[in-house]
Every structure is written in C-alpha cells, then in structure tokens.
Design a protein around this motif. Structure first.
Motif, mmCIF file in Angstrom:
data_model
loop_
_atom_site.group_PDB
_atom_site.id
_atom_site.type_symbol
_atom_site.label_atom_id
_atom_site.label_comp_id
_atom_site.label_asym_id
_atom_site.label_seq_id
_atom_site.Cartn_x
_atom_site.Cartn_y
_atom_site.Cartn_z
ATOM 1 N N GLY A 114 -43.397 47.357 97.897
ATOM 2 C CA GLY A 114 -42.825 47.146 99.211
ATOM 3 C C GLY A 114 -41.610 47.785 99.654
ATOM 4 N N THR A 121 -42.457 38.742 102.348
ATOM 5 C CA THR A 121 -43.168 40.182 101.980
ATOM 6 C C THR A 121 -43.595 40.910 103.236
ATOM 7 N N PHE A 139 -41.568 43.672 104.613
ATOM 8 C CA PHE A 139 -41.816 45.130 104.157
ATOM 9 C C PHE A 139 -42.362 45.972 105.230
ATOM 10 N N CYS A 159 -46.393 50.116 101.928
ATOM 11 C CA CYS A 159 -46.171 48.642 102.588
ATOM 12 C C CYS A 159 -47.295 47.841 102.896
ATOM 13 N N ALA A 209 -48.608 46.708 99.422
ATOM 14 C CA ALA A 209 -47.827 45.554 98.979
ATOM 15 C C ALA A 209 -47.985 44.373 99.634
#
Length: 312
Positions: A128, A243, A246, A275, A278
């Motif tokens: 990310g 997360t 990201f 991203c 990720a």
C-alpha cells in the motif's frame, strides 16, 4: 468487512481532500472549518436534546475523553490538511502523507492494543505504501513554490489521527456513534470559531462557491467519511480500517483529474492497482484462524489494561 461499506468510506473520506481544495479557492482554512462545524454543531446539539437516551450512563470523564478524541481526530487532523492545501501542497501529496497512517498504526497496534499484525498483512501494508508513493511521487516533485516545511503539516495531522484512533480503541466506555459525532463536532466548532475570531477570519465570503464547499464537506466528509471511519474501526479493528487509507491517494488523484483537470498518467493507474492489491492482501490476512488469534490477544491485552486502570 462489508465491501459496500468500505467503498462508501473510501469515496467519502477522499471527498474531504476535494472539498478542501474547493474551499481553499474562496476562503482561508479557518473560515471554511468554522462554518463547516458551527451550524452542524447547533443541529447536533438540538438532536441530542431530543434524543437523550443515547447519553444515559455516560460520565463527565467519558464525555471529556470523547472531546480529546475530537480534538485529535477532527480538529488537529483537518486543520493540518486544509492548511497544507492552502500553502500549495496538492491534494494528491496530502493524501500520500495521510496514507502513511496505516504503517504507523500497524506498527503500534501490537504493543498498545495486542492486535498483532501478521506477516502477510505487513506485506500488504508495504504494498500500500508503495502504491501511494507511485501515485503521488511526480506530483510531490512538481510542487514548485511550496515551502519545504509545508509537507510536514499533513504529517502532524496524520499523527494526530493515529493518536485519536488508539485513544478510542483503549476506551472502556461504549459510546454511541451519534454521541461521539456530536461531541467531536461541538469541540471542533468551539475551537475553530475561537481561532477564526482571534485571527479575523470569521466572516464568510459572499460567493456561493464557499457554501457549496461547506455543504459538500458536511454531507460527504463529516457524516460520510468521518462517521464511517469510527463505524468500521469498531467493527473491524485498527489494521483493516487504516489499510483502506491506502486507497485515498489514488482515488483522490482520479477525482482531481476528473473535477479539476489534474494530470492522471500511467503512474496513477499503476499505483491504484498496487493499492487495491494491498487492501486484498491485508483483508484476507491469515484467514479466520489468524483473526481469532488476534482477537484473543486483543481481548487479553484489554483485560490486563482494564484491571490495571481499575487498580490505579
């Protein structure tokens, strides 16, 4: 985590960077922030008076804790974002610096909350960071005329939001989202109004563009992005909600290209793909077994912290 809920959060949170740029074109950061929160606080207080059941059982200490969280997560964070954009830092670069938050939160989740991050999740976090770096590297390099210290302003805001996240995660009291939102917005309204009056920035401009930006920020950023942040945090934990951060930089870059004609090239498309990968890696984690282990560790850590707090 519900996919639609996550998608709504990403879009609403990203809208804050776009709204900040809309507002920066017509007024100072303090002016926009004052009028974003002052009318909203009045409405929320009126609703709280009518719906008092959500406030029952809360102590003065609980409300004070929520006020501190509001100063960190809303006042400090937003002031840094708006001021950075006012200084000339682009929305994409601001989103990049904000995107470092998952790594900071992930690194601290273990020692502070017992929510240890698995090896696969660390891989996702690294992906990310690489993705948002690819998206905004060219934009940051092209920031001619922007003082070097301006790039540290959103960094301070990111750290402020991380601190608020952990303070909320360590809270023992169960506070309804409506109560949290009310306390946070009232705190921000008081703080930004005082700062705006003190600096002579309280008077709003006459143009309609300013009020369009304010309405945009209240509807999408406050109720949408900010409200969904705390909802997803409570449902899924620190690592997974952060997360999703990201995705803010590439989404903001796409949005800025469509709305303001900002450049969108191969780097942006590549960063967006990284991203997305990720987020998939982190959210899949180590499967249900890893999630259960994390939850057990977090519960044991929380119990230890509760016992120590009660004995203090």
């Amino acid at each position: 985590m519900n996919i639609l809920l996550s998608l709504a959060f990403v879009l609403c949170w990203s809208s804050g960077f776009i709204g900040a740029k809309l507002g920066a074109g017509s007024a100072s950061a303090l002016t926009v922030l004052m009028w974003r929160f002052l009318p909203l606080a009045v409405v929320l207080v009126a609703v709280a008076v009518v719906m008092r059941s959500a406030w029952r059982g809360l102590t003065a200490r609980d409300v004070t804790r929520q006020a501190v969280i509001g100063v960190l997560s809303q006042s400090g964070y937003l002031l840094s974002v708006y001021y950075a954009i006012q200084l000339g830092v682009s929305s994409g670069t601001t989103a990049l610096i904000d995107g470092v938050q998952p790594l900071v939160a992930g690194a601290l989740a273990g020692p502070l909350l017992g929510q240890y991050v698995s090896g696969r999740q660390w891989v996702g976090l690294g992906l990310g960071l690489a993705g948002v770096a690819v998206v905004t590297l060219a934009d940051a390099a092209a920031g001619a005329g922007v003082p070097w210290w301006a790039y540290a302003v959103p960094l301070l805001g990111m750290l402020s939001l991380v601190a608020a996240t952990f303070l909320e995660s360590r809270s023992r009291a169960r506070v309804a989202p409506s109560v949290s939102l009310t306390v946070h917005c009232v705190t921000s309204a008081v703080l930004f109004t005082a700062l705006a009056l003190g600096t002579g920035a309280a008077t709003p401009p006459a143009g309609t563009g300013f009020w369009v930006a304010v309405a945009w920020l209240v509807a999408l950023s406050t109720f949408g992005g900010y409200g969904l942040y705390w909802l997803i945090l409570k449902r899924s934990g620190v690592t997974k909600v952060n997360t999703l951060m990201f995705l803010m930089a590439p989404v903001t870059a796409v949005w800025g290209a469509l709305m303001f004609g900002e450049p969108f090239g191969l780097e942006t498309a590549l960063g967006l793909a990284v991203c997305l990968a990720a987020v998939i890696v982190v959210h899949r984690g180590d499967g249900r077994r890893g999630t259960d282990r994390t939850a057990a560790r977090g519960e044991r850590a929380e119990n230890r912290w509760t016992r120590s707090a009660e004995s203090a």
